[in-house]
Design an enzyme around this catalytic site. Structure first.
Site, mmCIF file in Angstrom:
data_model
loop_
_atom_site.group_PDB
_atom_site.id
_atom_site.type_symbol
_atom_site.label_atom_id
_atom_site.label_comp_id
_atom_site.label_asym_id
_atom_site.label_seq_id
_atom_site.Cartn_x
_atom_site.Cartn_y
_atom_site.Cartn_z
ATOM 1 N N CYS A 48 52.066 39.078 43.735
ATOM 2 C CA CYS A 48 53.486 39.281 43.453
ATOM 3 C C CYS A 48 53.703 40.695 42.897
ATOM 4 C CB CYS A 48 54.019 38.185 42.524
ATOM 5 S SG CYS A 48 55.834 38.097 42.506
ATOM 6 N N HIS B 137 53.086 33.649 45.697
ATOM 7 C CA HIS B 137 52.239 33.123 44.624
ATOM 8 C C HIS B 137 51.291 32.065 45.191
ATOM 9 C CE1 HIS B 137 54.048 34.870 40.977
ATOM 10 N NE2 HIS B 137 55.157 34.891 41.690
ATOM 11 N N GLU C 101 48.973 30.559 43.696
ATOM 12 C CA GLU C 101 48.748 29.536 42.671
ATOM 13 C C GLU C 101 49.913 28.546 42.575
ATOM 14 O OE1 GLU C 101 51.083 32.657 40.421
ATOM 15 O OE2 GLU C 101 49.690 32.597 42.117
#
Length: 200
Positions: free
Chosen positions: A79, A182, A184
């Site tokens: 990001c 992202h 995650e």
């Protein structure tokens, strides 16, 4: 061991949890000795470019990270961390980045017409090269984005996504990798990408 750079920008809990889930060892640190001993580096980031680059410079991490990349160590920017890899950002002024990849960070609102900014949600990836972090990722697989600025670059683009324009979703230059989304927060799709990076 993967060193996650801790420079006071962003919540790192979900990233640590995702790496643990795929069986990758990680440490959250700003200690240059620990980073130097690590096999790989992740540069996360949430917030404003100017604030983030100032914090990296304050800790002397900017030149140190550049040196690590020059030695061939794999680095993944996530990001804002990806945006910091570029030469310059036009977010609230003009700020120099790490300059590891040629290109500029520009405001989405000036390019996507009436589409909502920030760009937030799941979008499919258009994979454009043989980037090894996508070796287990299918064409069109969806990942999670949250951003108001995007990378404008001609070369080193590994994947794009459609949000009114072709938005740079991932970049690669040698051992330097970046993803605008992202991983995650992208479920199994994101875990596959993190695992591929961890296994480089």
């Amino acid at each position: 061991m993967i060193a996650i750079i801790d420079y006071g920008v962003g919540n790192l809990f979900s990233l640590v949890g995702s790496l643990k889930k795929i069986g990758a060892q990680s440490v959250v640190t700003a200690d240059c000795e620990i980073i130097d001993a690590a096999d790989k580096i992740i540069l996360p980031g949430v917030g404003a470019f100017g604030d983030a680059i100032c914090k990296l410079k304050k800790n002397g991490l900017d030149n140190f990270l550049i040196g690590q990349c020059e030695k061939g160590k794999p680095l993944l920017g996530i990001c804002l961390g990806m945006q910091l890899l570029f030469e310059k950002s036009y977010e609230y002024g003009v700020h120099d980045g790490l300059g590891l990849i040629k290109g500029y960070i520009l405001p989405l609102k000036d390019y996507v017409g009436n589409l909502k900014v920030p760009h937030m949600g799941w979008n499919g990836l258009k994979i454009q090269d043989d980037n090894p972090i996508f070796k287990n990722t299918k064409q069109g697989e969806a990942v999670y984005f949250v951003h108001s600025y995007f990378a404008n670059c001609k070369n080193n683009v590994s994947a794009t996504t459609d949000y009114g324009i072709e938005v740079t979703a991932a970049v690669r230059k040698g051992n330097v990798y970046g993803v605008q989304f992202h991983p995650e927060k992208s479920g199994e799709s994101g875990l596959k990408i993190l695992k591929a990076f961890a296994n480089l």
